[in-house]
Enzyme design. Structure first.
Site, PDB file in Angstrom:
ATOM      1  N   TYR A 134      -2.182  -1.373  10.940  1.00  0.00           N
ATOM      2  CA  TYR A 134      -2.438  -1.834   9.562  1.00  0.00           C
ATOM      3  C   TYR A 134      -1.255  -1.478   8.655  1.00  0.00           C
ATOM      4  O   TYR A 134      -0.711  -2.339   7.958  1.00  0.00           O
ATOM      5  CB  TYR A 134      -3.730  -1.213   9.002  1.00  0.00           C
ATOM      6  CG  TYR A 134      -3.853  -1.429   7.511  1.00  0.00           C
ATOM      7  CD1 TYR A 134      -4.180  -2.687   7.007  1.00  0.00           C
ATOM      8  CD2 TYR A 134      -3.572  -0.403   6.595  1.00  0.00           C
ATOM      9  CE1 TYR A 134      -4.235  -2.911   5.625  1.00  0.00           C
ATOM     10  CE2 TYR A 134      -3.622  -0.621   5.234  1.00  0.00           C
ATOM     11  CZ  TYR A 134      -3.959  -1.871   4.747  1.00  0.00           C
ATOM     12  OH  TYR A 134      -3.993  -2.095   3.386  1.00  0.00           O
ATOM     13  N   LYS A 186       1.858  -3.869   6.485  1.00  0.00           N
ATOM     14  CA  LYS A 186       2.302  -3.815   5.084  1.00  0.00           C
ATOM     15  C   LYS A 186       3.823  -3.644   5.019  1.00  0.00           C
ATOM     16  O   LYS A 186       4.496  -4.254   4.202  1.00  0.00           O
ATOM     17  CB  LYS A 186       1.583  -2.687   4.333  1.00  0.00           C
ATOM     18  CG  LYS A 186       0.091  -2.924   4.186  1.00  0.00           C
ATOM     19  CD  LYS A 186      -0.194  -4.197   3.398  1.00  0.00           C
ATOM     20  CE  LYS A 186      -1.658  -4.567   3.381  1.00  0.00           C
ATOM     21  NZ  LYS A 186      -1.932  -5.898   2.803  1.00  0.00           N
ATOM     22  N   SER A 225       0.832  -1.210   0.000  1.00  0.00           N
ATOM     23  CA  SER A 225       0.000   0.000   0.000  1.00  0.00           C
ATOM     24  C   SER A 225       0.863   1.256   0.000  1.00  0.00           C
ATOM     25  O   SER A 225       1.981   1.262   0.553  1.00  0.00           O
ATOM     26  CB  SER A 225      -0.854  -0.037   1.268  1.00  0.00           C
ATOM     27  OG  SER A 225      -1.483   1.201   1.484  1.00  0.00           O
TER      28      SER A 225
HETATM   29  P1  NAD Z   1     -11.244  -6.829   0.890  1.00  0.00           P
HETATM   30  O1  NAD Z   1     -11.518  -6.851   2.343  1.00  0.00           O
HETATM   31  O2  NAD Z   1     -12.374  -6.509  -0.024  1.00  0.00           O
HETATM   32  O3  NAD Z   1     -10.640  -8.231   0.425  1.00  0.00           O
HETATM   33  C1  NAD Z   1      -9.872  -9.059   1.268  1.00  0.00           C
HETATM   34  C2  NAD Z   1     -10.502 -10.446   1.224  1.00  0.00           C
HETATM   35  O4  NAD Z   1      -9.719 -11.323   2.028  1.00  0.00           O
HETATM   36  C3  NAD Z   1     -11.925 -10.460   1.794  1.00  0.00           C
HETATM   37  O5  NAD Z   1     -12.791 -11.089   0.868  1.00  0.00           O
HETATM   38  C4  NAD Z   1     -11.803 -11.260   3.094  1.00  0.00           C
HETATM   39  O6  NAD Z   1     -12.973 -12.015   3.357  1.00  0.00           O
HETATM   40  C5  NAD Z   1     -10.582 -12.127   2.802  1.00  0.00           C
HETATM   41  N1  NAD Z   1      -9.811 -12.528   4.000  1.00  0.00           N
HETATM   42  C6  NAD Z   1      -9.392 -11.734   5.011  1.00  0.00           C
HETATM   43  N2  NAD Z   1      -8.717 -12.458   5.921  1.00  0.00           N
HETATM   44  C7  NAD Z   1      -8.698 -13.738   5.471  1.00  0.00           C
HETATM   45  C8  NAD Z   1      -8.167 -14.962   5.978  1.00  0.00           C
HETATM   46  N3  NAD Z   1      -7.529 -15.012   7.140  1.00  0.00           N
HETATM   47  N4  NAD Z   1      -8.321 -16.101   5.263  1.00  0.00           N
HETATM   48  C9  NAD Z   1      -8.985 -16.071   4.073  1.00  0.00           C
HETATM   49  N5  NAD Z   1      -9.523 -14.943   3.550  1.00  0.00           N
HETATM   50  C10 NAD Z   1      -9.378 -13.798   4.241  1.00  0.00           C
HETATM   51  O7  NAD Z   1     -10.013  -5.843   0.645  1.00  0.00           O
HETATM   52  P2  NAD Z   1      -9.443  -5.238  -0.710  1.00  0.00           P
HETATM   53  O8  NAD Z   1      -9.774  -3.798  -0.749  1.00  0.00           O
HETATM   54  O9  NAD Z   1      -9.793  -6.087  -1.859  1.00  0.00           O
HETATM   55  O10 NAD Z   1      -7.892  -5.336  -0.401  1.00  0.00           O
HETATM   56  C11 NAD Z   1      -7.109  -6.420  -0.853  1.00  0.00           C
HETATM   57  C12 NAD Z   1      -5.681  -6.239  -0.384  1.00  0.00           C
HETATM   58  O11 NAD Z   1      -5.172  -5.010  -0.872  1.00  0.00           O
HETATM   59  C13 NAD Z   1      -5.501  -6.204   1.138  1.00  0.00           C
HETATM   60  O12 NAD Z   1      -4.288  -6.864   1.440  1.00  0.00           O
HETATM   61  C14 NAD Z   1      -5.396  -4.728   1.427  1.00  0.00           C
HETATM   62  O13 NAD Z   1      -4.662  -4.487   2.601  1.00  0.00           O
HETATM   63  C15 NAD Z   1      -4.655  -4.235   0.205  1.00  0.00           C
HETATM   64  N6  NAD Z   1      -4.878  -2.816  -0.095  1.00  0.00           N
HETATM   65  C16 NAD Z   1      -6.145  -2.338  -0.224  1.00  0.00           C
HETATM   66  C17 NAD Z   1      -6.353  -0.990  -0.500  1.00  0.00           C
HETATM   67  C18 NAD Z   1      -7.750  -0.420  -0.594  1.00  0.00           C
HETATM   68  O14 NAD Z   1      -7.899   0.793  -0.440  1.00  0.00           O
HETATM   69  N7  NAD Z   1      -8.776  -1.205  -0.857  1.00  0.00           N
HETATM   70  C19 NAD Z   1      -5.248  -0.136  -0.656  1.00  0.00           C
HETATM   71  C20 NAD Z   1      -3.962  -0.658  -0.542  1.00  0.00           C
HETATM   72  C21 NAD Z   1      -3.788  -2.007  -0.256  1.00  0.00           C
HETATM   73  C1  WQD Z   2      -9.551   9.658   0.906  1.00  0.00           C
HETATM   74  C2  WQD Z   2      -9.703  11.150   1.190  1.00  0.00           C
HETATM   75  C3  WQD Z   2     -10.062  11.690   3.514  1.00  0.00           C
HETATM   76  C4  WQD Z   2     -13.947   9.757   3.929  1.00  0.00           C
HETATM   77  C5  WQD Z   2      -7.021   4.695   3.165  1.00  0.00           C
HETATM   78  C6  WQD Z   2      -6.030   3.959   4.031  1.00  0.00           C
HETATM   79  C7  WQD Z   2      -4.838   3.551   3.235  1.00  0.00           C
HETATM   80  C8  WQD Z   2      -5.230   2.807   1.970  1.00  0.00           C
HETATM   81  C9  WQD Z   2      -6.313   3.491   1.200  1.00  0.00           C
HETATM   82  C10 WQD Z   2      -5.057   0.447   2.273  1.00  0.00           C
HETATM   83  C11 WQD Z   2      -8.971  11.605   2.446  1.00  0.00           C
HETATM   84  C12 WQD Z   2     -11.266  12.055   2.690  1.00  0.00           C
HETATM   85  C13 WQD Z   2     -12.753  10.226   3.410  1.00  0.00           C
HETATM   86  C14 WQD Z   2     -14.964  10.685   4.280  1.00  0.00           C
HETATM   87  C15 WQD Z   2     -13.522  12.484   3.581  1.00  0.00           C
HETATM   88  N1  WQD Z   2      -5.754   1.512   2.246  1.00  0.00           N
HETATM   89  N2  WQD Z   2     -12.547  11.564   3.250  1.00  0.00           N
HETATM   90  N3  WQD Z   2     -14.703  12.016   4.092  1.00  0.00           N
HETATM   91  O1  WQD Z   2      -7.262   7.874   3.736  1.00  0.00           O
HETATM   92  O2  WQD Z   2      -6.237   7.918   1.428  1.00  0.00           O
HETATM   93  O3  WQD Z   2      -6.392   5.819   2.617  1.00  0.00           O
HETATM   94  O4  WQD Z   2      -7.397   3.837   2.071  1.00  0.00           O
HETATM   95  O5  WQD Z   2      -3.891   0.251   2.240  1.00  0.00           O
HETATM   96  O6  WQD Z   2      -4.054   2.774   4.058  1.00  0.00           O
HETATM   97  O7  WQD Z   2      -5.639   4.816   5.076  1.00  0.00           O
HETATM   98  O8  WQD Z   2      -8.484   6.878   1.733  1.00  0.00           O
HETATM   99  O9  WQD Z   2     -10.830   6.853   1.019  1.00  0.00           O
HETATM  100  O10 WQD Z   2     -10.306   6.944   3.493  1.00  0.00           O
HETATM  101  O11 WQD Z   2      -9.855   8.940   2.086  1.00  0.00           O
HETATM  102  O12 WQD Z   2     -13.346  13.689   3.424  1.00  0.00           O
HETATM  103  O13 WQD Z   2     -16.034  10.322   4.777  1.00  0.00           O
HETATM  104  O14 WQD Z   2     -11.099  11.417   1.450  1.00  0.00           O
HETATM  105  O15 WQD Z   2      -9.807  12.656   4.490  1.00  0.00           O
HETATM  106  O16 WQD Z   2      -8.495  12.890   2.185  1.00  0.00           O
HETATM  107  P1  WQD Z   2      -7.047   7.233   2.437  1.00  0.00           P
HETATM  108  P2  WQD Z   2      -9.942   7.334   2.116  1.00  0.00           P
END
Ligand code: NAD
Ligand code: WQD
Length: 340
Positions: free
Chosen positions: A150, A154, A125
Protein backbone atom coordinates in the site's frame (compact mmCIF):
# COMPACT_ATOMS: atom_id res chain seq x y z
CA UNK A 1 -15.89 24.62 -13.09
CA UNK A 2 -16.54 20.89 -13.32
CA UNK A 3 -14.44 18.70 -11.03
CA UNK A 4 -14.31 14.91 -11.10
CA UNK A 5 -13.96 13.35 -7.67
CA UNK A 6 -12.93 9.70 -7.90
CA UNK A 7 -13.80 7.71 -4.78
CA UNK A 8 -16.19 10.57 -4.03
CA UNK A 9 -18.51 8.37 -1.97
CA UNK A 10 -15.65 7.27 0.28
CA UNK A 11 -14.66 8.75 3.62
CA UNK A 12 -12.45 11.69 2.65
CA UNK A 13 -14.01 11.99 -0.83
CA UNK A 14 -17.56 12.55 0.48
CA UNK A 15 -16.45 15.34 2.83
CA UNK A 16 -14.46 16.92 0.00
CA UNK A 17 -17.46 16.78 -2.35
CA UNK A 18 -19.39 18.80 0.25
CA UNK A 19 -16.56 21.34 0.66
CA UNK A 20 -16.12 21.70 -3.13
CA UNK A 21 -19.85 22.21 -3.66
CA UNK A 22 -19.96 24.80 -0.90
CA UNK A 23 -17.06 26.60 -2.60
CA UNK A 24 -19.04 26.75 -5.87
CA UNK A 25 -17.45 23.92 -7.86
CA UNK A 26 -19.67 21.57 -9.87
CA UNK A 27 -18.85 18.02 -8.85
CA UNK A 28 -19.04 14.76 -10.77
CA UNK A 29 -18.52 11.67 -8.60
CA UNK A 30 -17.16 8.30 -9.67
CA UNK A 31 -17.09 5.33 -7.31
CA UNK A 32 -17.34 1.56 -7.73
CA UNK A 33 -18.86 1.19 -4.23
CA UNK A 34 -16.14 -1.32 -3.31
CA UNK A 35 -15.59 0.34 0.08
CA UNK A 36 -18.72 2.43 0.65
CA UNK A 37 -22.48 2.52 0.21
CA UNK A 38 -24.73 4.35 -2.24
CA UNK A 39 -26.57 5.94 0.74
CA UNK A 40 -23.57 8.27 1.13
CA UNK A 41 -24.93 10.09 -1.93
CA UNK A 42 -28.16 10.75 0.00
CA UNK A 43 -26.11 12.13 2.90
CA UNK A 44 -24.24 14.48 0.54
CA UNK A 45 -27.51 15.56 -1.11
CA UNK A 46 -29.11 16.33 2.19
CA UNK A 47 -26.14 18.50 3.26
CA UNK A 48 -25.65 20.48 0.04
CA UNK A 49 -29.26 20.54 -1.13
CA UNK A 50 -28.70 18.90 -4.52
CA UNK A 51 -27.62 15.54 -5.87
CA UNK A 52 -24.25 15.60 -7.62
CA UNK A 53 -23.88 13.64 -10.85
CA UNK A 54 -22.76 10.12 -9.97
CA UNK A 55 -21.28 7.36 -12.14
CA UNK A 56 -20.92 3.90 -10.66
CA UNK A 57 -17.87 2.63 -12.47
CA UNK A 58 -14.61 0.85 -11.86
CA UNK A 59 -11.58 2.91 -12.84
CA UNK A 60 -9.63 -0.28 -13.52
CA UNK A 61 -11.72 -0.58 -16.68
CA UNK A 62 -9.95 1.76 -19.10
CA UNK A 63 -12.79 1.68 -21.61
CA UNK A 64 -15.18 3.02 -18.98
CA UNK A 65 -12.71 5.76 -18.09
CA UNK A 66 -12.48 6.79 -21.75
CA UNK A 67 -16.28 6.79 -22.03
CA UNK A 68 -16.56 8.91 -18.89
CA UNK A 69 -14.32 11.63 -20.34
CA UNK A 70 -16.26 11.44 -23.65
CA UNK A 71 -19.51 11.99 -21.75
CA UNK A 72 -18.06 14.74 -19.55
CA UNK A 73 -15.72 16.68 -21.84
CA UNK A 74 -15.77 19.79 -19.65
CA UNK A 75 -14.04 18.15 -16.69
CA UNK A 76 -11.02 20.35 -15.98
CA UNK A 77 -9.94 19.09 -12.61
CA UNK A 78 -9.73 15.73 -10.89
CA UNK A 79 -9.33 14.90 -7.22
CA UNK A 80 -8.25 11.28 -7.17
CA UNK A 81 -9.21 9.51 -3.94
CA UNK A 82 -10.19 6.12 -5.38
CA UNK A 83 -7.81 3.49 -4.05
CA UNK A 84 -7.63 0.54 -1.69
CA UNK A 85 -6.19 1.53 1.67
CA UNK A 86 -5.88 -1.41 4.06
CA UNK A 87 -2.20 -1.85 4.85
CA UNK A 88 -2.50 -5.49 6.05
CA UNK A 89 -4.60 -6.53 3.07
CA UNK A 90 -1.99 -5.02 0.74
CA UNK A 91 0.65 -7.33 2.22
CA UNK A 92 -1.60 -10.35 1.58
CA UNK A 93 -2.76 -9.27 -1.87
CA UNK A 94 -0.15 -6.93 -3.37
CA UNK A 95 -1.37 -7.24 -6.96
CA UNK A 96 -4.84 -6.04 -6.00
CA UNK A 97 -3.18 -2.92 -4.58
CA UNK A 98 -0.80 -2.32 -7.47
CA UNK A 99 -3.65 -2.75 -9.94
CA UNK A 100 -6.27 -0.69 -8.12
CA UNK A 101 -4.02 2.10 -6.91
CA UNK A 102 -1.81 2.43 -9.96
CA UNK A 103 -3.43 1.13 -13.17
CA UNK A 104 -6.62 3.11 -12.50
CA UNK A 105 -4.48 6.19 -11.85
CA UNK A 106 -2.63 5.72 -15.13
CA UNK A 107 -5.90 5.49 -17.09
CA UNK A 108 -7.04 8.77 -15.55
CA UNK A 109 -3.73 10.48 -16.28
CA UNK A 110 -3.88 9.33 -19.91
CA UNK A 111 -7.13 11.29 -20.26
CA UNK A 112 -5.89 14.38 -18.44
CA UNK A 113 -2.48 14.57 -20.11
CA UNK A 114 -4.02 15.16 -23.55
CA UNK A 115 -6.28 18.02 -22.48
CA UNK A 116 -5.09 21.53 -23.27
CA UNK A 117 -5.51 22.39 -19.57
CA UNK A 118 -6.17 20.15 -16.58
CA UNK A 119 -5.53 19.92 -12.86
CA UNK A 120 -5.07 16.93 -10.61
CA UNK A 121 -4.88 16.37 -6.88
CA UNK A 122 -3.47 13.04 -5.74
CA UNK A 123 -4.21 11.48 -2.34
CA UNK A 124 -0.83 10.57 -0.95
CA UNK A 125 0.03 9.69 2.62
CA UNK A 126 2.44 10.36 5.46
CA UNK A 127 3.24 6.66 5.11
CA UNK A 128 5.76 7.66 2.39
CA UNK A 129 8.05 8.99 5.17
CA UNK A 130 8.10 5.72 7.14
CA UNK A 131 9.75 6.42 10.50
CA UNK A 132 11.13 9.88 9.81
CA UNK A 133 14.28 10.81 11.69
CA UNK A 134 13.21 14.35 12.54
CA UNK A 135 9.91 15.62 14.00
CA UNK A 136 7.87 17.47 12.87
CA UNK A 137 8.09 16.01 9.37
CA UNK A 138 8.65 18.48 6.54
CA UNK A 139 8.00 17.77 2.86
CA UNK A 140 11.80 17.61 2.44
CA UNK A 141 12.13 14.56 4.70
CA UNK A 142 13.51 11.56 2.80
CA UNK A 143 11.12 8.99 1.39
CA UNK A 144 11.91 5.70 3.12
CA UNK A 145 11.63 2.21 1.67
CA UNK A 146 7.91 1.43 1.86
CA UNK A 147 6.77 -0.85 4.70
CA UNK A 148 3.90 -2.29 2.65
CA UNK A 149 2.64 -2.61 -0.93
CA UNK A 150 0.00 0.00 0.00
CA UNK A 151 2.70 2.48 1.03
CA UNK A 152 4.63 1.62 -2.10
CA UNK A 153 1.63 2.48 -4.30
CA UNK A 154 1.63 5.99 -2.81
CA UNK A 155 5.37 6.42 -3.45
CA UNK A 156 5.09 5.09 -7.02
CA UNK A 157 1.91 7.13 -7.59
CA UNK A 158 3.82 10.31 -6.73
CA UNK A 159 6.62 9.32 -9.14
CA UNK A 160 4.18 8.54 -11.96
CA UNK A 161 2.53 11.90 -11.44
CA UNK A 162 5.81 13.82 -11.35
CA UNK A 163 7.03 12.16 -14.58
CA UNK A 164 3.72 12.73 -16.37
CA UNK A 165 3.47 16.40 -15.45
CA UNK A 166 6.99 16.95 -16.81
CA UNK A 167 5.99 15.94 -20.35
CA UNK A 168 2.42 17.17 -20.56
CA UNK A 169 2.04 20.84 -21.38
CA UNK A 170 -1.42 21.39 -19.85
CA UNK A 171 -1.37 19.32 -16.65
CA UNK A 172 -0.60 20.78 -13.24
CA UNK A 173 -0.78 18.67 -10.09
CA UNK A 174 -0.52 18.60 -6.32
CA UNK A 175 0.16 15.56 -4.15
CA UNK A 176 -1.28 15.87 -0.66
CA UNK A 177 0.29 13.73 2.05
CA UNK A 178 -2.38 13.19 4.68
CA UNK A 179 -1.49 12.33 8.24
CA UNK A 180 -4.30 10.58 10.21
CA UNK A 181 -7.77 11.71 9.10
CA UNK A 182 -10.50 11.24 11.72
CA UNK A 183 -13.95 12.61 12.56
CA UNK A 184 -17.08 13.29 10.56
CA UNK A 185 -19.21 16.08 9.15
CA UNK A 186 -20.94 18.24 11.82
CA UNK A 187 -24.36 17.14 10.50
CA UNK A 188 -23.48 13.47 11.22
CA UNK A 189 -24.92 12.72 7.76
CA UNK A 190 -21.60 11.48 6.38
CA UNK A 191 -18.59 9.93 8.11
CA UNK A 192 -16.26 6.93 8.06
CA UNK A 193 -17.78 3.55 7.08
CA UNK A 194 -15.20 0.86 7.85
CA UNK A 195 -16.07 -2.57 6.48
CA UNK A 196 -15.57 -5.38 9.00
CA UNK A 197 -13.32 -4.95 12.02
CA UNK A 198 -11.76 -1.46 11.90
CA UNK A 199 -7.97 -1.42 11.63
CA UNK A 200 -7.71 2.28 12.47
CA UNK A 201 -7.75 3.63 16.00
CA UNK A 202 -10.69 6.03 16.02
CA UNK A 203 -13.36 3.85 14.37
CA UNK A 204 -12.25 1.03 16.69
CA UNK A 205 -12.73 3.34 19.68
CA UNK A 206 -16.19 4.54 18.60
CA UNK A 207 -17.33 0.97 17.81
CA UNK A 208 -16.09 -0.16 21.23
CA UNK A 209 -17.95 2.67 22.95
CA UNK A 210 -21.07 1.74 20.93
CA UNK A 211 -20.81 -1.82 22.25
CA UNK A 212 -19.84 -3.53 18.98
CA UNK A 213 -16.36 -4.44 20.27
CA UNK A 214 -15.47 -5.66 23.74
CA UNK A 215 -12.37 -3.55 24.28
CA UNK A 216 -9.69 -1.64 22.46
CA UNK A 217 -6.24 -3.22 22.35
CA UNK A 218 -3.60 -0.49 22.72
CA UNK A 219 -0.74 -1.68 20.56
CA UNK A 220 2.29 -1.24 22.81
CA UNK A 221 3.06 1.02 25.77
CA UNK A 222 6.83 0.55 25.76
CA UNK A 223 7.72 2.93 22.94
CA UNK A 224 10.23 5.72 23.58
CA UNK A 225 7.49 8.38 23.92
CA UNK A 226 6.35 10.27 27.06
CA UNK A 227 3.59 7.75 27.94
CA UNK A 228 5.01 4.79 26.00
CA UNK A 229 2.30 4.74 23.29
CA UNK A 230 2.71 5.77 19.65
CA UNK A 231 2.22 9.33 18.54
CA UNK A 232 0.26 10.44 15.44
CA UNK A 233 -1.10 13.65 13.94
CA UNK A 234 -4.89 13.27 13.91
CA UNK A 235 -6.59 15.71 11.56
CA UNK A 236 -10.32 16.40 11.31
CA UNK A 237 -11.62 15.20 7.94
CA UNK A 238 -13.49 18.49 7.43
CA UNK A 239 -10.20 20.39 7.76
CA UNK A 240 -8.70 17.96 5.25
CA UNK A 241 -11.59 18.55 2.85
CA UNK A 242 -11.04 22.32 3.04
CA UNK A 243 -7.37 21.82 2.21
CA UNK A 244 -8.40 20.10 -1.04
CA UNK A 245 -10.46 23.13 -2.01
CA UNK A 246 -7.47 25.39 -1.27
CA UNK A 247 -5.12 23.18 -3.31
CA UNK A 248 -7.50 22.91 -6.25
CA UNK A 249 -8.11 26.66 -6.26
CA UNK A 250 -4.34 27.22 -6.34
CA UNK A 251 -4.10 25.03 -9.45
CA UNK A 252 -7.11 26.63 -11.13
CA UNK A 253 -5.74 30.13 -10.55
CA UNK A 254 -2.39 29.10 -12.00
CA UNK A 255 -0.75 30.20 -8.75
CA UNK A 256 1.54 27.17 -8.34
CA UNK A 257 5.27 27.75 -8.28
CA UNK A 258 5.79 24.60 -10.37
CA UNK A 259 3.51 22.14 -12.16
CA UNK A 260 4.03 19.53 -9.44
CA UNK A 261 3.90 20.39 -5.76
CA UNK A 262 3.66 18.39 -2.55
CA UNK A 263 2.08 19.37 0.77
CA UNK A 264 1.73 17.73 4.15
CA UNK A 265 -1.75 17.91 5.61
CA UNK A 266 -1.88 17.57 9.36
CA UNK A 267 -2.44 19.69 12.45
CA UNK A 268 1.22 19.85 13.42
CA UNK A 269 0.38 18.36 16.82
CA UNK A 270 1.25 14.83 17.85
CA UNK A 271 -1.09 12.88 20.17
CA UNK A 272 -0.40 9.55 21.82
CA UNK A 273 -2.88 6.64 21.80
CA UNK A 274 -3.55 7.23 25.52
CA UNK A 275 -4.19 10.93 24.87
CA UNK A 276 -6.72 9.99 22.18
CA UNK A 277 -8.48 7.68 24.63
CA UNK A 278 -8.49 10.40 27.30
CA UNK A 279 -9.90 12.96 24.87
CA UNK A 280 -12.57 10.49 23.72
CA UNK A 281 -13.60 9.75 27.31
CA UNK A 282 -13.88 13.48 27.97
CA UNK A 283 -16.08 14.29 24.97
CA UNK A 284 -18.22 11.15 25.23
CA UNK A 285 -18.56 11.28 29.02
CA UNK A 286 -17.97 7.52 29.26
CA UNK A 287 -15.08 5.21 30.17
CA UNK A 288 -13.57 3.30 27.27
CA UNK A 289 -12.73 -0.35 27.96
CA UNK A 290 -9.15 -0.95 26.83
CA UNK A 291 -6.14 -3.11 27.59
CA UNK A 292 -2.48 -2.79 26.76
CA UNK A 293 -1.46 -5.34 24.10
CA UNK A 294 1.75 -6.09 22.24
CA UNK A 295 3.15 -3.85 19.54
CA UNK A 296 1.59 -4.04 16.07
CA UNK A 297 4.09 -4.97 13.38
CA UNK A 298 5.03 -2.12 11.08
CA UNK A 299 3.92 0.72 13.39
CA UNK A 300 6.15 3.78 13.44
CA UNK A 301 6.86 5.29 16.85
CA UNK A 302 5.81 8.79 16.00
CA UNK A 303 4.73 10.87 13.02
CA UNK A 304 3.45 14.42 13.01
CA UNK A 305 3.52 17.05 10.32
CA UNK A 306 5.35 20.27 9.86
CA UNK A 307 2.43 22.22 8.38
CA UNK A 308 4.31 25.46 7.69
CA UNK A 309 4.33 24.96 3.90
CA UNK A 310 0.60 24.21 3.65
CA UNK A 311 -0.22 27.10 6.01
CA UNK A 312 1.89 29.59 4.10
CA UNK A 313 1.46 28.49 0.50
CA UNK A 314 -2.10 27.17 0.50
CA UNK A 315 -3.31 29.72 3.04
CA UNK A 316 -4.90 26.83 4.87
CA UNK A 317 -4.68 25.82 8.50
CA UNK A 318 -6.51 23.12 10.45
CA UNK A 319 -9.23 24.63 12.65
CA UNK A 320 -10.50 21.71 14.69
CA UNK A 321 -9.00 20.18 17.83
CA UNK A 322 -8.64 16.51 18.70
CA UNK A 323 -11.64 16.90 21.05
CA UNK A 324 -13.74 18.38 18.21
CA UNK A 325 -12.77 15.57 15.84
CA UNK A 326 -13.50 12.82 18.36
CA UNK A 327 -16.82 14.39 19.35
CA UNK A 328 -17.87 14.39 15.68
CA UNK A 329 -16.70 10.78 15.21
CA UNK A 330 -18.75 9.77 18.24
CA UNK A 331 -21.86 11.66 17.03
CA UNK A 332 -21.54 9.85 13.67
CA UNK A 333 -21.18 6.42 15.30
CA UNK A 334 -24.22 7.08 17.51
CA UNK A 335 -26.25 8.10 14.48
CA UNK A 336 -25.15 4.97 12.54
CA UNK A 337 -26.19 2.70 15.44
CA UNK A 338 -29.37 4.65 16.36
CA UNK A 339 -28.03 5.19 19.88
CA UNK A 340 -29.67 8.57 20.58
P1 NAD B 1 -12.26 5.10 1.25
O1 NAD B 1 -12.06 3.64 1.04
O2 NAD B 1 -13.31 5.52 2.21
O3 NAD B 1 -12.56 5.82 -0.14
C1 NAD B 1 -12.07 5.35 -1.38
C2 NAD B 1 -13.27 5.23 -2.31
O4 NAD B 1 -12.80 4.81 -3.59
C3 NAD B 1 -14.28 4.18 -1.84
O5 NAD B 1 -15.57 4.76 -1.82
C4 NAD B 1 -14.17 3.06 -2.87
O6 NAD B 1 -15.42 2.42 -3.09
C5 NAD B 1 -13.66 3.82 -4.09
N1 NAD B 1 -12.86 3.01 -5.03
C6 NAD B 1 -11.83 2.18 -4.73
N2 NAD B 1 -11.34 1.61 -5.85
C7 NAD B 1 -12.07 2.10 -6.89
C8 NAD B 1 -12.07 1.89 -8.30
N3 NAD B 1 -11.21 1.04 -8.86
N4 NAD B 1 -12.95 2.55 -9.08
C9 NAD B 1 -13.84 3.41 -8.51
N5 NAD B 1 -13.90 3.65 -7.18
C10 NAD B 1 -13.03 3.00 -6.39
O7 NAD B 1 -10.84 5.72 1.64
P2 NAD B 1 -10.49 7.16 2.22
O8 NAD B 1 -10.09 7.01 3.63
O9 NAD B 1 -11.52 8.14 1.87
O10 NAD B 1 -9.16 7.45 1.40
C11 NAD B 1 -9.16 8.20 0.21
C12 NAD B 1 -7.76 8.28 -0.34
O11 NAD B 1 -6.90 8.86 0.62
C13 NAD B 1 -7.14 6.93 -0.72
O12 NAD B 1 -6.36 7.12 -1.88
C14 NAD B 1 -6.26 6.63 0.47
O13 NAD B 1 -5.19 5.79 0.12
C15 NAD B 1 -5.78 8.01 0.85
N6 NAD B 1 -5.37 8.14 2.26
C16 NAD B 1 -6.23 7.77 3.25
C17 NAD B 1 -5.84 7.89 4.58
C18 NAD B 1 -6.76 7.43 5.70
O14 NAD B 1 -6.25 7.18 6.79
N7 NAD B 1 -8.06 7.34 5.50
C19 NAD B 1 -4.57 8.39 4.89
C20 NAD B 1 -3.72 8.78 3.85
C21 NAD B 1 -4.14 8.64 2.53
C1 WQD C 1 -2.99 4.89 14.99
C2 WQD C 1 -2.32 4.50 16.31
C3 WQD C 1 -1.66 2.18 16.43
C4 WQD C 1 -5.67 0.47 16.31
C5 WQD C 1 -2.59 3.96 9.07
C6 WQD C 1 -1.86 3.55 7.81
C7 WQD C 1 -1.31 4.74 7.11
C8 WQD C 1 -2.37 5.81 6.90
C9 WQD C 1 -3.17 6.10 8.13
C10 WQD C 1 -3.26 5.71 4.69
C11 WQD C 1 -1.12 3.57 16.12
C12 WQD C 1 -2.73 2.49 17.45
C13 WQD C 1 -4.62 1.36 16.33
C14 WQD C 1 -5.97 -0.27 17.49
C15 WQD C 1 -4.13 0.81 18.60
N1 WQD C 1 -3.34 5.43 5.93
N2 WQD C 1 -3.86 1.52 17.45
N3 WQD C 1 -5.17 -0.07 18.59
O1 WQD C 1 -1.10 3.18 11.84
O2 WQD C 1 -0.93 5.70 11.93
O3 WQD C 1 -1.70 4.64 9.90
O4 WQD C 1 -3.64 4.88 8.71
O5 WQD C 1 -2.40 6.18 4.02
O6 WQD C 1 -0.79 4.30 5.92
O7 WQD C 1 -0.82 2.68 8.17
O8 WQD C 1 -3.19 4.65 11.92
O9 WQD C 1 -5.35 4.46 13.05
O10 WQD C 1 -4.13 2.34 12.38
O11 WQD C 1 -3.23 3.72 14.24
O12 WQD C 1 -3.45 0.97 19.62
O13 WQD C 1 -6.87 -1.11 17.52
O14 WQD C 1 -3.27 3.73 17.08
O15 WQD C 1 -0.70 1.32 16.96
O16 WQD C 1 -0.19 3.93 17.10
P1 WQD C 1 -1.62 4.50 11.46
P2 WQD C 1 -4.06 3.74 12.86
Amino acid sequence: MKILVTGGLGYIGSHTVVALSEAGYEVVIVDNLSNTRIEVLDGIESIIGRRPTFYELDLRNELQVVELFDKEPSIEGVIHFAASKAVGESVENPLLYYENNLSAFIYLLKQLAVKPKSHLIFSSSCTVYGQADVMPITEKAPIKVAESPYGNTKQIGEEILKDTVKVSSGLSAIALRYFNPIGAHASAKIGELPLGVPQNLVPFITQTAAGLRKELAVFGDDYPTPDGTCIRDYIHVVDLAEAHVAALTRLVKGASSSDYEVFNLGTGKGSSVLEVIESFEKVSGSKLPYRIAGRREGDVIQAFADTEKANRVLGWKSKYSLDDALASAWAWERKLRNLD
